[in-house]
Design an enzyme around this catalytic site. Structure first.
Site, PDB file in Angstrom:
ATOM      1  N   PRO A   9      39.605  33.729  43.677  1.00  0.00           N
ATOM      2  CA  PRO A   9      39.366  33.463  42.877  1.00  0.00           C
ATOM      3  C   PRO A   9      39.400  33.745  41.207  1.00  0.00           C
ATOM      4  O   PRO A   9      38.853  35.184  40.771  1.00  0.00           O
ATOM      5  CB  PRO A   9      38.313  32.791  42.865  1.00  0.00           C
ATOM      6  N   ASN A  10      39.527  33.267  40.369  1.00  0.00           N
ATOM      7  CA  ASN A  10      39.672  34.019  38.895  1.00  0.00           C
ATOM      8  C   ASN A  10      40.462  35.269  38.301  1.00  0.00           C
ATOM      9  O   ASN A  10      40.613  35.296  36.901  1.00  0.00           O
ATOM     10  CB  ASN A  10      38.260  34.121  38.181  1.00  0.00           C
ATOM     11  N   ARG A  17      40.333  36.636  30.640  1.00  0.00           N
ATOM     12  CA  ARG A  17      38.229  36.249  31.281  1.00  0.00           C
ATOM     13  C   ARG A  17      38.174  37.796  30.798  1.00  0.00           C
ATOM     14  O   ARG A  17      37.916  38.658  31.330  1.00  0.00           O
ATOM     15  CB  ARG A  17      39.136  36.110  32.746  1.00  0.00           C
ATOM     16  N   TYR A  22      36.851  42.798  32.508  1.00  0.00           N
ATOM     17  CA  TYR A  22      37.868  43.147  33.624  1.00  0.00           C
ATOM     18  C   TYR A  22      39.175  43.887  32.690  1.00  0.00           C
ATOM     19  O   TYR A  22      40.188  43.999  33.315  1.00  0.00           O
ATOM     20  CB  TYR A  22      37.860  42.383  33.717  1.00  0.00           C
ATOM     21  N   ASN A  71      40.484  42.243  46.705  1.00  0.00           N
ATOM     22  CA  ASN A  71      39.604  41.691  46.408  1.00  0.00           C
ATOM     23  C   ASN A  71      39.184  40.590  46.567  1.00  0.00           C
ATOM     24  O   ASN A  71      39.467  39.956  45.789  1.00  0.00           O
ATOM     25  CB  ASN A  71      39.850  42.838  44.313  1.00  0.00           C
ATOM     26  N   ALA A  74      35.089  36.468  43.769  1.00  0.00           N
ATOM     27  CA  ALA A  74      33.748  35.712  43.771  1.00  0.00           C
ATOM     28  C   ALA A  74      33.025  34.840  45.301  1.00  0.00           C
ATOM     29  O   ALA A  74      31.847  35.508  46.262  1.00  0.00           O
ATOM     30  CB  ALA A  74      33.370  34.194  43.390  1.00  0.00           C
ATOM     31  N   HIS A  77      30.801  37.446  47.975  1.00  0.00           N
ATOM     32  CA  HIS A  77      29.097  37.209  47.800  1.00  0.00           C
ATOM     33  C   HIS A  77      28.836  35.314  48.145  1.00  0.00           C
ATOM     34  O   HIS A  77      28.025  35.603  48.884  1.00  0.00           O
ATOM     35  CB  HIS A  77      28.398  36.940  46.685  1.00  0.00           C
ATOM     36  N   ASP A  84      34.566  36.522  58.154  1.00  0.00           N
ATOM     37  CA  ASP A  84      35.126  36.912  59.615  1.00  0.00           C
ATOM     38  C   ASP A  84      36.843  37.451  59.674  1.00  0.00           C
ATOM     39  O   ASP A  84      37.632  37.474  60.831  1.00  0.00           O
ATOM     40  CB  ASP A  84      34.928  35.016  59.949  1.00  0.00           C
ATOM     41  N   GLU A  95      37.977  46.994  50.906  1.00  0.00           N
ATOM     42  CA  GLU A  95      37.573  45.995  49.901  1.00  0.00           C
ATOM     43  C   GLU A  95      37.558  46.695  48.501  1.00  0.00           C
ATOM     44  O   GLU A  95      36.816  48.107  48.046  1.00  0.00           O
ATOM     45  CB  GLU A  95      35.608  45.544  49.584  1.00  0.00           C
ATOM     46  N   HIS A  97      36.642  46.324  43.943  1.00  0.00           N
ATOM     47  CA  HIS A  97      35.703  45.078  42.986  1.00  0.00           C
ATOM     48  C   HIS A  97      36.670  45.614  41.663  1.00  0.00           C
ATOM     49  O   HIS A  97      35.528  47.322  40.947  1.00  0.00           O
ATOM     50  CB  HIS A  97      34.383  45.031  42.697  1.00  0.00           C
ATOM     51  N   ILE A  98      36.471  45.404  40.779  1.00  0.00           N
ATOM     52  CA  ILE A  98      36.801  45.875  39.252  1.00  0.00           C
ATOM     53  C   ILE A  98      36.372  45.996  38.476  1.00  0.00           C
ATOM     54  O   ILE A  98      35.371  47.661  38.366  1.00  0.00           O
ATOM     55  CB  ILE A  98      37.797  44.624  38.694  1.00  0.00           C
ATOM     56  N   SER A  99      34.617  45.737  38.844  1.00  0.00           N
ATOM     57  CA  SER A  99      33.270  45.752  37.915  1.00  0.00           C
ATOM     58  C   SER A  99      32.110  46.276  39.330  1.00  0.00           C
ATOM     59  O   SER A  99      32.321  46.030  39.822  1.00  0.00           O
ATOM     60  CB  SER A  99      32.667  44.649  37.448  1.00  0.00           C
ATOM     61  N   ARG A 104      25.038  43.497  38.262  1.00  0.00           N
ATOM     62  CA  ARG A 104      25.580  42.416  38.047  1.00  0.00           C
ATOM     63  C   ARG A 104      24.209  41.429  38.804  1.00  0.00           C
ATOM     64  O   ARG A 104      23.240  42.609  38.976  1.00  0.00           O
ATOM     65  CB  ARG A 104      26.962  42.014  38.377  1.00  0.00           C
ATOM     66  N   ARG A 108      25.506  38.930  43.100  1.00  0.00           N
ATOM     67  CA  ARG A 108      26.692  39.229  43.815  1.00  0.00           C
ATOM     68  C   ARG A 108      26.108  41.191  44.035  1.00  0.00           C
ATOM     69  O   ARG A 108      27.533  42.059  44.909  1.00  0.00           O
ATOM     70  CB  ARG A 108      27.469  40.006  42.294  1.00  0.00           C
TER      71      ARG A 108
END
Length: 138
Positions: A9-10, A17, A22, A71, A74, A77, A84, A95, A97-99, A104, A108
């Site tokens: 999402p997002n 954003r 990002y 990725n 949200a 978390h 699963d 996995e 993540h950009i940040s 954070r 997170r």
């Protein structure tokens, strides 16, 4: 080699954003760069803001592809179902993540994806995806 990049999402709003977190590049532009950088890899890309669609895509490609770069944003978390799904498939998942999620908010710092992942790469901006792809080539 066939890899699927799945974004949650997002992430469709990359480039618009929170550019201070990002960056200002859209994922579509970055994906084109990845395809040029890794011509030996058949790269595909899927993005959804809907948890069930993401789980469905993991299940769809999770037995036939050489790797998944995920990725979950949200959902990382919050979604036991995403965790699963990663554990249920035989295709290895990295996995990303950009940040740096550990810099954070406290919530997170927990990932439901990590226990089933081959590895985790975070905090390197969009280069996190490059590193994930390289992990399948090495």
């Amino acid at each position: 080699m066939k890899l699927m990049i799945i974004n949650g999402p997002n992430l469709n709003l990359l480039g618009k954003r929170e550019p201070e977190v990002y960056g200002s590049t859209t994922f579509e532009d970055y994906f084109a760069e990845l395809q040029q950088k890794f011509p030996q890899v058949e790269l595909e890309y899927f993005q959804s803001n809907i948890e069930g669609e993401l789980i469905g895509k993991i299940q769809e490609v999770g037995f036939d592809y050489d790797g998944i770069v995920l990725n979950a944003a949200a959902y990382t978390h919050t979604s036991v179902g995403m965790g699963d799904a990663v554990k249920a498939v035989s295709t290895p998942v990295v996995e990303v993540h950009i940040s740096n999620t550990h810099q954070r908010e406290e919530y997170r710092h927990v990932s439901y994806i990590s226990p089933g992942a081959k590895g985790v790469i975070l905090g390197f901006g969009l280069q996190s995806y490059d590193l994930a792809i390289q992990s399948f080539l090495g």
